[in-house]
Design a protein around this motif. Structure first.
Motif, PDB file in Angstrom:
ATOM      1  N   GLY A   1      -9.748  -7.415   5.650  1.00  0.00           N
ATOM      2  CA  GLY A   1      -8.240  -7.056   6.280  1.00  0.00           C
ATOM      3  C   GLY A   1      -8.607  -5.640   6.391  1.00  0.00           C
ATOM      4  O   GLY A   1      -9.526  -5.010   5.834  1.00  0.00           O
ATOM      5  N   MET A   2      -7.454  -4.992   7.131  1.00  0.00           N
ATOM      6  CA  MET A   2      -7.538  -3.433   7.363  1.00  0.00           C
ATOM      7  C   MET A   2      -6.001  -3.017   7.430  1.00  0.00           C
ATOM      8  O   MET A   2      -5.172  -3.542   8.182  1.00  0.00           O
ATOM      9  CB  MET A   2      -8.271  -3.107   8.513  1.00  0.00           C
ATOM     10  N   VAL A   3      -5.849  -2.081   6.858  1.00  0.00           N
ATOM     11  CA  VAL A   3      -4.388  -1.183   7.129  1.00  0.00           C
ATOM     12  C   VAL A   3      -4.781  -0.001   7.466  1.00  0.00           C
ATOM     13  O   VAL A   3      -5.601   0.868   6.696  1.00  0.00           O
ATOM     14  CB  VAL A   3      -3.413  -1.411   5.794  1.00  0.00           C
ATOM     15  N   THR A   4      -3.944   0.838   8.541  1.00  0.00           N
ATOM     16  CA  THR A   4      -4.047   1.986   8.720  1.00  0.00           C
ATOM     17  C   THR A   4      -2.579   2.545   8.871  1.00  0.00           C
ATOM     18  O   THR A   4      -1.585   1.749   8.976  1.00  0.00           O
ATOM     19  CB  THR A   4      -4.428   2.410  10.113  1.00  0.00           C
ATOM     20  N   ALA A   5      -2.404   3.974   8.191  1.00  0.00           N
ATOM     21  CA  ALA A   5      -0.995   4.372   8.252  1.00  0.00           C
ATOM     22  C   ALA A   5      -0.917   5.646   8.296  1.00  0.00           C
ATOM     23  O   ALA A   5      -1.989   6.526   8.186  1.00  0.00           O
ATOM     24  CB  ALA A   5      -0.472   4.027   6.894  1.00  0.00           C
ATOM     25  N   GLU A   6       0.189   6.344   8.940  1.00  0.00           N
ATOM     26  CA  GLU A   6       0.324   7.776   8.762  1.00  0.00           C
ATOM     27  C   GLU A   6       1.675   8.144   8.542  1.00  0.00           C
ATOM     28  O   GLU A   6       2.536   7.507   8.479  1.00  0.00           O
ATOM     29  CB  GLU A   6       0.322   8.039  10.673  1.00  0.00           C
ATOM     30  N   LYS A   7       1.706   9.439   8.104  1.00  0.00           N
ATOM     31  CA  LYS A   7       2.749   9.952   7.307  1.00  0.00           C
ATOM     32  C   LYS A   7       2.705  11.463   7.611  1.00  0.00           C
ATOM     33  O   LYS A   7       1.949  12.020   6.822  1.00  0.00           O
ATOM     34  CB  LYS A   7       3.167   9.648   6.077  1.00  0.00           C
ATOM     35  N   GLY A   8       3.426  12.114   8.417  1.00  0.00           N
ATOM     36  CA  GLY A   8       3.218  13.760   8.753  1.00  0.00           C
ATOM     37  C   GLY A   8       1.870  13.803   9.281  1.00  0.00           C
ATOM     38  O   GLY A   8       1.460  13.182  10.363  1.00  0.00           O
ATOM     39  N   ASP A   9       1.185  14.767   8.683  1.00  0.00           N
ATOM     40  CA  ASP A   9      -0.434  14.990   8.760  1.00  0.00           C
ATOM     41  C   ASP A   9      -1.347  14.030   8.380  1.00  0.00           C
ATOM     42  O   ASP A   9      -2.239  14.907   8.143  1.00  0.00           O
ATOM     43  CB  ASP A   9      -0.488  16.662   8.839  1.00  0.00           C
ATOM     44  N   LEU A  10      -0.798  13.284   7.515  1.00  0.00           N
ATOM     45  CA  LEU A  10      -1.922  12.641   6.615  1.00  0.00           C
ATOM     46  C   LEU A  10      -1.845  11.109   7.214  1.00  0.00           C
ATOM     47  O   LEU A  10      -1.333  10.601   7.960  1.00  0.00           O
ATOM     48  CB  LEU A  10      -1.298  12.107   5.193  1.00  0.00           C
TER      49      LEU A  10
ATOM     50  N   PHE B   1      -7.285   1.392   4.851  1.00  0.00           N
ATOM     51  CA  PHE B   1      -7.899   0.749   3.903  1.00  0.00           C
ATOM     52  C   PHE B   1      -8.604  -0.440   4.501  1.00  0.00           C
ATOM     53  O   PHE B   1      -7.880  -1.091   5.295  1.00  0.00           O
ATOM     54  CB  PHE B   1      -6.791   0.328   2.987  1.00  0.00           C
ATOM     55  N   MET B   2      -9.788  -0.683   4.216  1.00  0.00           N
ATOM     56  CA  MET B   2     -10.713  -1.805   4.950  1.00  0.00           C
ATOM     57  C   MET B   2     -11.342  -2.409   3.504  1.00  0.00           C
ATOM     58  O   MET B   2     -11.796  -2.120   2.613  1.00  0.00           O
ATOM     59  CB  MET B   2     -11.820  -1.350   5.824  1.00  0.00           C
ATOM     60  N   HIS B   3     -11.317  -4.019   3.727  1.00  0.00           N
ATOM     61  CA  HIS B   3     -11.919  -4.706   2.595  1.00  0.00           C
ATOM     62  C   HIS B   3     -12.759  -5.915   3.087  1.00  0.00           C
ATOM     63  O   HIS B   3     -12.030  -6.489   3.947  1.00  0.00           O
ATOM     64  CB  HIS B   3     -11.100  -5.007   1.436  1.00  0.00           C
ATOM     65  N   SER B   4     -13.585  -6.437   2.470  1.00  0.00           N
ATOM     66  CA  SER B   4     -14.233  -7.820   2.673  1.00  0.00           C
ATOM     67  C   SER B   4     -13.759  -8.841   1.543  1.00  0.00           C
ATOM     68  O   SER B   4     -14.028  -8.464   0.521  1.00  0.00           O
ATOM     69  CB  SER B   4     -15.780  -7.712   2.596  1.00  0.00           C
ATOM     70  N   LYS B   5     -13.116  -9.770   2.136  1.00  0.00           N
ATOM     71  CA  LYS B   5     -12.826 -10.830   1.242  1.00  0.00           C
ATOM     72  C   LYS B   5     -13.936 -11.530   0.476  1.00  0.00           C
ATOM     73  O   LYS B   5     -13.865 -11.864  -0.760  1.00  0.00           O
ATOM     74  CB  LYS B   5     -11.776 -11.876   1.983  1.00  0.00           C
ATOM     75  N   GLU B   6     -14.957 -11.615   1.136  1.00  0.00           N
ATOM     76  CA  GLU B   6     -16.066 -12.444   0.728  1.00  0.00           C
ATOM     77  C   GLU B   6     -16.640 -11.443  -0.588  1.00  0.00           C
ATOM     78  O   GLU B   6     -16.942 -11.903  -1.691  1.00  0.00           O
ATOM     79  CB  GLU B   6     -17.094 -12.750   1.594  1.00  0.00           C
ATOM     80  N   ASP B   7     -17.047 -10.233  -0.209  1.00  0.00           N
ATOM     81  CA  ASP B   7     -17.562  -9.405  -1.222  1.00  0.00           C
ATOM     82  C   ASP B   7     -16.647  -8.928  -2.272  1.00  0.00           C
ATOM     83  O   ASP B   7     -17.158  -8.102  -3.351  1.00  0.00           O
ATOM     84  CB  ASP B   7     -18.200  -8.130  -0.485  1.00  0.00           C
ATOM     85  N   ARG B   8     -15.226  -8.924  -2.030  1.00  0.00           N
ATOM     86  CA  ARG B   8     -14.178  -8.373  -2.773  1.00  0.00           C
ATOM     87  C   ARG B   8     -14.627  -6.807  -2.953  1.00  0.00           C
ATOM     88  O   ARG B   8     -14.304  -6.290  -4.246  1.00  0.00           O
ATOM     89  CB  ARG B   8     -14.152  -9.146  -4.177  1.00  0.00           C
ATOM     90  N   ARG B   9     -14.872  -6.060  -2.006  1.00  0.00           N
ATOM     91  CA  ARG B   9     -15.210  -4.801  -1.730  1.00  0.00           C
ATOM     92  C   ARG B   9     -14.365  -4.164  -0.838  1.00  0.00           C
ATOM     93  O   ARG B   9     -14.094  -4.811   0.412  1.00  0.00           O
ATOM     94  CB  ARG B   9     -16.672  -4.466  -1.838  1.00  0.00           C
ATOM     95  N   GLY B  10     -14.165  -2.658  -1.022  1.00  0.00           N
ATOM     96  CA  GLY B  10     -13.711  -1.946   0.024  1.00  0.00           C
ATOM     97  C   GLY B  10     -13.489  -0.773  -0.103  1.00  0.00           C
ATOM     98  O   GLY B  10     -14.255  -0.084  -1.040  1.00  0.00           O
ATOM     99  N   ASN B  11     -12.852   0.046   0.740  1.00  0.00           N
ATOM    100  CA  ASN B  11     -12.753   1.646   0.903  1.00  0.00           C
ATOM    101  C   ASN B  11     -11.436   1.919   1.607  1.00  0.00           C
ATOM    102  O   ASN B  11     -10.999   1.425   2.400  1.00  0.00           O
ATOM    103  CB  ASN B  11     -13.861   2.269   1.852  1.00  0.00           C
ATOM    104  N   ILE B  12     -11.077   3.049   0.914  1.00  0.00           N
ATOM    105  CA  ILE B  12      -9.844   3.764   1.456  1.00  0.00           C
ATOM    106  C   ILE B  12     -10.123   5.269   1.640  1.00  0.00           C
ATOM    107  O   ILE B  12     -10.859   5.891   0.831  1.00  0.00           O
ATOM    108  CB  ILE B  12      -8.730   3.772   0.118  1.00  0.00           C
ATOM    109  N   VAL B  13      -9.570   5.489   2.845  1.00  0.00           N
ATOM    110  CA  VAL B  13      -9.822   6.856   3.503  1.00  0.00           C
ATOM    111  C   VAL B  13      -8.453   7.612   3.498  1.00  0.00           C
ATOM    112  O   VAL B  13      -7.563   6.763   4.199  1.00  0.00           O
ATOM    113  CB  VAL B  13     -10.516   6.781   4.610  1.00  0.00           C
ATOM    114  N   ILE B  14      -8.342   8.604   2.778  1.00  0.00           N
ATOM    115  CA  ILE B  14      -7.194   9.471   3.166  1.00  0.00           C
ATOM    116  C   ILE B  14      -7.362  10.905   3.599  1.00  0.00           C
ATOM    117  O   ILE B  14      -8.471  11.407   3.033  1.00  0.00           O
ATOM    118  CB  ILE B  14      -6.354   9.461   1.702  1.00  0.00           C
ATOM    119  N   ALA B  15      -6.689  11.223   4.765  1.00  0.00           N
ATOM    120  CA  ALA B  15      -7.207  12.489   5.249  1.00  0.00           C
ATOM    121  C   ALA B  15      -6.227  13.139   6.094  1.00  0.00           C
ATOM    122  O   ALA B  15      -5.341  12.416   6.516  1.00  0.00           O
ATOM    123  CB  ALA B  15      -8.552  12.194   6.117  1.00  0.00           C
TER     124      ALA B  15
END
Length: 174
Positions: free
Chosen positions: A145-154, A158-172
């Protein structure tokens, strides 16, 4: 620094994490320094300007023309993120990379997580909405799954693999 150099620097974080994971403990070995030089040359040839990469145990630092990135093995959520970024609590943190452009206030964080709940994207989307973020979620069925979000200038992604149970969150900053 141009926008393309910032993009190259962000992509460099992934390479830096690999360098950090394959390097051994203790002092610098010839193979570790060789890996640093290979990554430096690759980023420079890709148009990232002059860069310096330093691997020191579980910490990798990359500095270049107007930017600095640091990737560290850790189990802690970054305490220097803006307060309105909800903490991710649906898995275990294993590494955090921080990047910043000098004099601009622009920054990025990459948070690598493992042992993630299968429904982590839906749960994190709910946390983001509750904190006032405008979200967009995509489920990829049994794959992840994947979630993207915006608030102000941020921005948060978040993306993840259910099979591997691993993911990455990017905040910028956007």
């Amino acid at each position: 620094m141009t926008c393309s150099k910032w993009s190259i620097a962000l992509l460099g974080v992934a390479v830096l994490a690999v360098v950090a994971m394959v390097s051994g403990c203790g002092g610098k070995e010839a193979s570790e320094r060789a890996a640093e030089e290979i990554v430096e040359r690759a980023i420079e040839k890709a148009g990232g300007g002059n860069v310096d990469i330093d691997v020191d145990g579980d910490k990798v630092t990359m500095t270049g023309d107007g930017y600095r990135m640091e990737s560290t093995e850790t189990t802690e959520w970054p305490d220097d993120l803006p307060d309105d970024v909800p903490q991710f609590t649906y898995g275990k943190i294993e590494r955090v990379a921080r990047g910043e452009k000098a004099g601009t206030g622009e920054f990025s964080y990459n948070v690598w997580v493992h042992d993630i709940d299968a429904d982590a994207a839906a749960k994190y989307e709910a946390d983001l909405k509750k904190a006032g973020w405008e979200t967009n979620a995509v489920s990829v069925g049994e794959q992840g799954g994947m979630v993207t979000a915006e608030k102000g200038d941020l921005g948060v992604s978040f993306m993840h693999s259910k099979e591997d149970r691993r993911g990455n969150i990017v905040i910028a900053t956007q």
